[in-house]
Design a protein around this motif. Structure first.
Motif, PDB file in Angstrom:
ATOM      1  N   ILE B 623       0.848  -1.191   0.000  1.00  0.00           N
ATOM      2  CA  ILE B 623       0.000   0.000   0.000  1.00  0.00           C
ATOM      3  C   ILE B 623       0.880   1.237   0.000  1.00  0.00           C
ATOM      4  N   THR B 627      -0.878   7.731  -1.639  1.00  0.00           N
ATOM      5  CA  THR B 627      -1.929   7.785  -2.660  1.00  0.00           C
ATOM      6  C   THR B 627      -3.098   6.859  -2.362  1.00  0.00           C
ATOM      7  N   GLY B 628      -2.909   5.905  -1.475  1.00  0.00           N
ATOM      8  CA  GLY B 628      -3.955   4.930  -1.178  1.00  0.00           C
ATOM      9  C   GLY B 628      -3.964   3.741  -2.108  1.00  0.00           C
ATOM     10  N   LYS B 629      -3.047   3.724  -3.046  1.00  0.00           N
ATOM     11  CA  LYS B 629      -3.055   2.651  -4.052  1.00  0.00           C
ATOM     12  C   LYS B 629      -2.567   1.326  -3.451  1.00  0.00           C
ATOM     13  N   PRO B 747      -8.252   3.499  -3.893  1.00  0.00           N
ATOM     14  CA  PRO B 747      -7.341   4.430  -3.220  1.00  0.00           C
ATOM     15  C   PRO B 747      -8.090   5.503  -2.428  1.00  0.00           C
TER      16      PRO B 747
END
Lengths: 153, 768
Positions: B623, B627-629, B747
Motif C-alpha cells: 500500500i 496515494t492509497g493505491k 485508493p
C-alpha cells in the motif's frame, strides 16, 4: 470506395465504406482470427501487424490500410503452432478468445526483441487482456518459449 | 492412474491458439439480418407511444418490433432447472421499461449501419416515473418496479412484487441471540459488495435460422443450451419441439451466459420474418444490459468465547436483483449457506435475506454466485473478531474450521465427507511466509506491506437438481464418440470428461472424440454452472463408461462364443479367461457394424449431496499510503478440490479466479449516476486486471478424496474467486490499521479511512 492492400502476402482490392474499421474489413475478407473484444483499444484482441508494427485493428479506419502490408494470424500459422505448443503445455488457452491477439503480439515482440527478460515480456504484452487465466500460465509459457528460442539460436 | 491427475492438453487447444474460426460469429456465415435493441434512456418509464414510420424508411431496414408485437406472457431469462426459482417477470418488450438500457424496440436490417441509423429515427414518448435506485430503500418503497398483476413466481421464494421483494427467506439452528449474548467477544458489522461484470472476452451473441425441417436453430454462446430451449419456448410461445440450440466454442462465461441475455431478440426476428438473424453485443452493450454480480449488503454478527471458539454466526443479507429477478432468489442463499458452515464449532446460526427489485440492470450469475459476497463479509468479520480478541486471525480460523466427518447444519445438514482445509491453511502459510508477528512491513517512504488471509468453500453442483448425462458409442476401428450436454466454455470440460472416460475405458484420451452441445443430439445436462460439470457430469462419464464396457463384453462374448461373465476387457481386447481366446476392440467394433447390436450407452447422474471444495487464500499487498493505491505482490492459494482431474487446467482455473477476485477487491465496480445512468460502459471506465496488476499468484493443491466424486474429485470453478476480497481487506487492516467494509477497496477509500483514523472520526462505509 476501393482500397488496395496486401494481407498475408496476397493482394486485395476491397470496396469499403468511409467509416469502415479495419477490424471489420479483415473479418469480412475471411480473416476470422481477428477478434473484437472492446472496440476501445483496451483489450488487444484485434492485434494485427501493419507495416511491421503491431496495431489494434479496432482503431484503424479501413481507408488507412490503403497501400499497407498487413499480417493476421492466418499468415503466421507455423509460428502460431510453435508458440501454441508452449501455451498448450501450460493449459494457458482456456476459452481462447484472446489467444490470436496475444500470439500476434508475441510474434511482434519477438521481432522487436528476440531475447526479452520476463519483465519485458509482461510489459510488452500488458495490453493483451485475458479474463480466464490470471496470466500466470501465459507468463510461464512465454518464459519457456523465449528461453527455448535462445537455446535454438 | 493413467489419464486422470495429468496435465493433458485441451482437445481444442491448437484450434484456439492458432486462431481457427470456431466461435459463433466465425462459423455463422450467410445472409443474416443484423439485430439491435433500442434501449430505454430512463430508469423507470412507461412507453406511451412509439412511432417507427421514419425508421422504417431507412434503406435496408426489414423489421422493427415494439411491445405490441410480442407475446404477453411473462418468463425469465435465468438458465435454471424447471421450475425456475427466478420469477417469471419479463416480456421480450414491455411498455414498462425498468432500467436504463431496458429493451424498448428490436430493429432488424440488412447491416449494422442501417440498423443504427433506424434506431435514431424511432420516436418514443415516455411517461417518466420516479425510479428506485438505492437497494437499501427498495423494500416497501411506494414506487414499485413490478406493479403488474401477472408477475409470476413458479416457486414460492418468499417474494412479493407489491413490496419490491423478489425473494425472502430464513434459516436457523439454535438460538443465535441467546448464544451471542453469552459470548465474550462479539463483532457486529455491516459489509457491502458491489456489482461486477464478468467481462468475458467474447460478448453475448446469438444466430438464429430455420433449418430444412422448419425448426428454429439457435447457435448461441451459452452455458445452458437446454435451458435456452425452454426460455425461448416460453418467450416466443412456440413448442420446444420446434427449437434446437447449438453451442460452438465459447469465449468465456463465468456465469454471464447462464442467463439468456440476448437469445430472444434474433429468435423473434427469425420467427416473424423467416430470415436468419444475428445479434452481437458490443462491449458497451455487454456492460450496460447484461447479468452482473448481485450487489449485496451483509450484516454479520459473530461471537466467540474467551478461548477463541466461535459460538454463533448471524448473517442478514440484502441483495439487489435489479429490474428483473434472474438468479435473485438463489444467489442470495449462498451468501449464508456457504460462508457460515465453514466454521464447525458454532452452537447456533441464523441466516435471513431479502432480495429486492430496483431500477438498475438485472443481476445474474457470476462465478461464486453469492458465496463470494458472503465470504467477503464473514471472512472480514472473523478478522475483526480476532483483532478484538488480540488473537492471530489465522489461528482463530485453525481453531474453528469445519473438520472432515462433521455434519454442517448451515449447509443443508450435509456431512463434510472430504476436507483438507487445515492442510491448505498450513501450506498457504508456508508459501506466503506467514508470521503472526510480522503481518506488517514498513518499507519506508509511506510504502507498507501487509499480509491477510481468508478461507472459503463452495459446492459441487446443486444437490438433487443438477443432472449430467453422457453417451458413449464405439465406432469403426474401435474409437469412441462421447456426446455430452455439458458446455465447455473454455474451462476444458470436453477434455476433462474425456480423461475420466479414458481412465475407465483404459484407452488414450485421443481415442475419444467429444461432441457437445446440440440439444437434439446431446444427452440432457442442466448445463455448466454451479461448479457442477467435473463432479456431476464427471460421475455420469464414469457410469456410462462402465455401462459401455458391459456392452463391449456382451459383444465380445458373442464373437468368442463364451459367457459374458467369463470375458475380461483390458481396453484393447476382450478375452475369454477360460480359453485365453481374445478379440481385439478394433475387430470387435468393425464386425459389430453388421451385428444388429449397437455398442453404445447413456447414463445420467444426479447427486443427493454437493461436496464442498475448500481453500485457503493469503494475500501480500503493498500500500502506498501517500496515494492509497494497493498493489498485489504475492498470493498463495492452496485448494482442496478433491482429486485434481487435470493438473494444468485446475491450476489455471485457480489463477484466473484469483485474478478476477483481485479486480473485484480493488477496482471493478458497476457505477451508476444519480438518475440510474451507467458510468462503466467500456474497459476504459471498467478496468479489469492486466498482467502487471496481479503480482505473483502461487497455486498448490492439497487433495482430499471425495468418495462420491469421479475418482475422488470435487469442483474447482467457482471457489477460487472467494478469497481475494476478504484476504486483501484483511491485509489492508494488518498493514495500515484501517478496515474497509465496502468493496472495491479503492485508493480514495483507503486515504479517507487513513485520514479518519488520524482524526479519530468514523466514516460511513457504504457509498454506491
Amino acid at each position: 470506395m476501393k482500397i488496395r492492400l496486401k494481407i498475408n502476402g496476397k493482394d486485395f482490392a476491397p470496396h469499403i465504406y468511409p467509416s469502415m474499421i479495419l477490424l471489420d474489413l479483415l473479418r469480412d475478407l475471411g480473416f476470422k482470427s481477428v477478434k473484437r473484444g472492446c472496440g476501445t483499444t483496451n483489450c488487444g484482441l484485434c492485434t494485427i501487424i501493419m507495416d511491421n508494427k503491431s496495431v489494434l485493428s479496432c482503431s484503424v479506419p479501413a481507408a488507412r490500410a490503403d497501400g499497407k502490408e498487413i499480417y493476421t494470424l492466418e499468415g503466421f500459422q507455423d509460428k502460431a503452432a510453435e508458440i501454441a505448443e508452449f501455451l498448450a503445455d501450460e493449459g494457458a488457452d482456456q476459452c481462447g478468445f484472446c489467444a490470436p491477439g496475444f500470439v500476434m503480439n508475441v510474434i511482434a515482440l519477438e521481432k522487436e526483441n528476440p531475447n526479452p527478460t520476463e519483465k519485458e515480456i509482461d510489459e510488452y504484452l500488458v495490453g493483451n487482456l485475458c479474463r480466464c487465466t490470471g496470466y500466470m500460465s501465459q507468463h510461464r509459457a512465454m518464459a519457456r518459449y523465449f528461453a527455448h528460442k535462445q537455446k535454438e539460436a | 492412474m493413467k489419464y486422470v491427475s495429468k496435465p493433458v492438453r485441451k482437445k481444442d487447444a491448437f484450434a484456439l491458439l492458432t486462431g481457427r474460426p470456431v466461435y459463433a460469429e466465425d462459423i455463422a456465415g450467410g445472409d443474416f439480418l443484423f439485430v439491435k435493441v433500442l434501449k430505454s434512456p430512463y430508469a423507470n418509464a412507461i412507453i406511451e407511444d412509439i412511432d417507427i414510420t421514419k425508421a422504417m424508411e431507412v434503406r435496408g431496414i426489414v423489421k422493427i418490433l415494439t411491445y405490441k408485437d410480442v407475446p404477453q406472457v411473462r418468463f425469465t431469462l435465468a438458465g435454471q432447472t424447471y421450475p425456475e426459482w427466478s420469477p417469471y417477470d419479463r416480456l421480450i418488450l414491455d411498455r414498462h421499461v425498468r432500467f436504463v438500457g431496458d429493451a424498448a424496440a428490436i430493429v432488424a436490417g440488412e447491416n449494422e449501419r442501417c440498423v443504427i441509423q433506424a434506431m435514431r429515427r424511432i420516436k418514443i414518448k415516455y411517461k417518466v416515473l420516479e425510479p428506485v435506485l438505492d437497494f437499501l430503500e427498495a423494500k416497501d418503497n411506494p414506487v414499485l418496479v413490478h406493479p403488474e398483476d401477472d408477475w409470476n413466481p413458479l416457486v414460492d421464494a418468499g417474494g412479493d412484487n407489491k413490496r419490491n421483494l423478489c425473494a425472502h427467506g430464513k434459516d436457523s439452528s439454535g438460538d443465535v441471540n441467546e448464544v451471542l449474548s453469552k459470548c465474550d467477544y462479539v463483532v457486529d458489522e455491516t459489509y457491502h459488495t458491489q456489482a461486477n461484470q464478468q467481462t468475458m472476452m467474447e460478448t453475448f451473441r446469438t444466430f438464429t435460422y430455420f433449418d430444412a425441417q422448419n425448426r428454429l436453430n439457435v447457435l448461441s454462446s451459452t452455458q445452458v443450451p437446454f435451458h435456452v430451449r425452454r426460455i425461448l419456448s416460453n418467450a416466443l410461445q412456440i413448442p420446444k419441439s420446434r427449437i434446437k440450440v447449438i453451442k460452438p466454442r465459447i469465449g468465456g462465461g463465468y456465469g454471464a451466459k447462464q442467463t439468456a441475455v440476448c437469445e430472444v431478440y434474433p429468435a423473434i426476428v427469425t420467427l416473424i420474418t423467416g430470415r436468419p438473424a444475428k445479434i452481437i453485443y458490443s462491449r458497451r452493450e455487454a456492460q450496460i444490459t447484461s447479468s452482473p454480480r448481485h450487489e449485496m449488503q451483509i450484516r454479520v454478527r459473530i461471537g466467540a468465547d474467551k478461548s477463541g471458539i466461535i459460538k454463533a454466526i448471524d448473517v442478514y443479507t440484502i441483495s439487489n436483483t435489479g429490474a428483473y429477478g434472474e438468479h435473485g432468489p438463489t444467489t442470495v442463499g449462498l451468501s449464508g449457506h456457504k460462508s457460515i458452515p465453514i466454521y464447525g464449532k458454532t452452537e447456533a446460526f441464523r441466516f435471513e435475506y431479502d432480495v429486492v427489485y430496483t431500477n438498475k440492470m438485472s443481476s445474474g450469475a457470476y462465478r461464486g454466485y453469492g458465496a463470494t459476497q458472503g465470504f467477503f463479509a464473514v471472512e472480514s468479520a472473523v478478522d475483526e473478531l480476532a483483532h478484538k480478541m488480540g488473537m492471530d486471525p489465522v489461528k482463530l480460523r485453525e481453531m474453528n474450521i469445519v473438520k472432515e466427518g462433521q455434519i454442517m447444519p448451515a449447509y443443508y445438514g450435509e456431512p463434510n465427507t472430504s476436507c483438507h482445509l487445515d492442510k491448505c491453511i498450513a501450506r498457504a502459510k508456508e508459501i506466503i511466509g506467514y508470521n503472526e508477528n510480522a503481518l506488517r512491513k514498513d518499507l519506508g517512504g509511506g510504502i507498507v506491506r501487509g499480509i491477510g488471509a481468508a478461507v472459503a468453500m463452495q459446492g459441487s453442483g446443486i444437490s438433487n437438481v443438477d443432472m449430467g448425462s453422457v453417451t458413449l458409442k464405439i465406432n469403426d476401428d474401435g474409437f469412441y464418440s462421447m456426446l455430452i450436454g455439458a458446455t465447455d466454455m473454455g474451462t476444458g470440460c470436453d477434455t476433462i470428461l474425456a480423461q475420466i472416460a479414458a481412465e475407465v475405458l483404459m484407452c488414450p484420451v485421443e481415442n475419444i472424440a467429444v461432441f457437445g452441445v446440440d440439444t437434439d443430439a446431446s444427452p440432457y445436462d442442466s448445463g455448466s454452472y454451479a461448479s457442477a460439470t467435473t463432479y456431476v457430469t464427471g460421475n455420469a462419464a464414469v457410469k456410462t463408461a462402465n455401462a459401455l464396457i458391459e456392452k463391449i463384453k456382451t459383444a465380445g462374448a458373442k464373437t468368442l462364443e463364451c459367457h459374458k461373465e467369463d470375458c475380461v476387457f483390458d481396453g484393447k481386447s476382450v478375452t475369454d479367461k477360460n480359453t485365453g481366446k481374445s478379440v481385439s476392440l478394433k475387430d470387435l467394433a468393425n464386425s459389430n457394424m453388421a451385428s444388429g447390436f449397437a455398442i453404445e450407452a447413456t447414463e445420467s447422474f444426479m447427486s443427493p449431496v454437493s461436496p464442498p471444495p475448500f481453500m485457503a487464500g493469503m494475500a501480500e499487498i503493498e500500500i502506498d499510503t501517500n496515494t492509497g493505491k494497493i498493489t498485489p505482490v504475492n498470493y498463495a492459494a492452496v485448494v482442496d478440490c478433491g482429486t485434481v482431474i487435470n493438473t494444468n487446467l485446475a491450476k489455471v482455473q485457480t489463477e484466473g479466479g484469483i485474478a478476477q477476485g483481485m479486480g473485484m477487491a480493488l477496482y471493478e465496480n458497476v457505477h451508476y449516476g444519480p438518475d440510474g445512468q451507467y458510468y462503466s460502459k467500456s474497459f476504459m471506465q471498467y478496468k479489469i486486471p492486466a498482467r502487471t496488476d496481479v503480482g505473483n499468484i502461487h497455486v498448490e493443491f492439497d487433495s482430499s478424496y471425495e468418495p462420491s466424486g469421479p475418482f475422488g474429485a470435487k469442483s474447482i470453478g467457482e471457489i477460487v474467486i472467494n478469497t481475494p476480497s476478504p484476504a486483501i481487506a484483511n491485509a489492508v487492516e494488518n498493514a495500515i490499521g484501517v478496515r474497509i467494509r465496502d468493496l472495491p477497496i479503492t485508493p480514495e477509500k483507503v486515504l479517507k479511512a487513513l485520514w479518519a483514523k488520524e482524526k479519530g472520526i468514523e466514516v460511513s462505509s457504504h457509498e454506491s
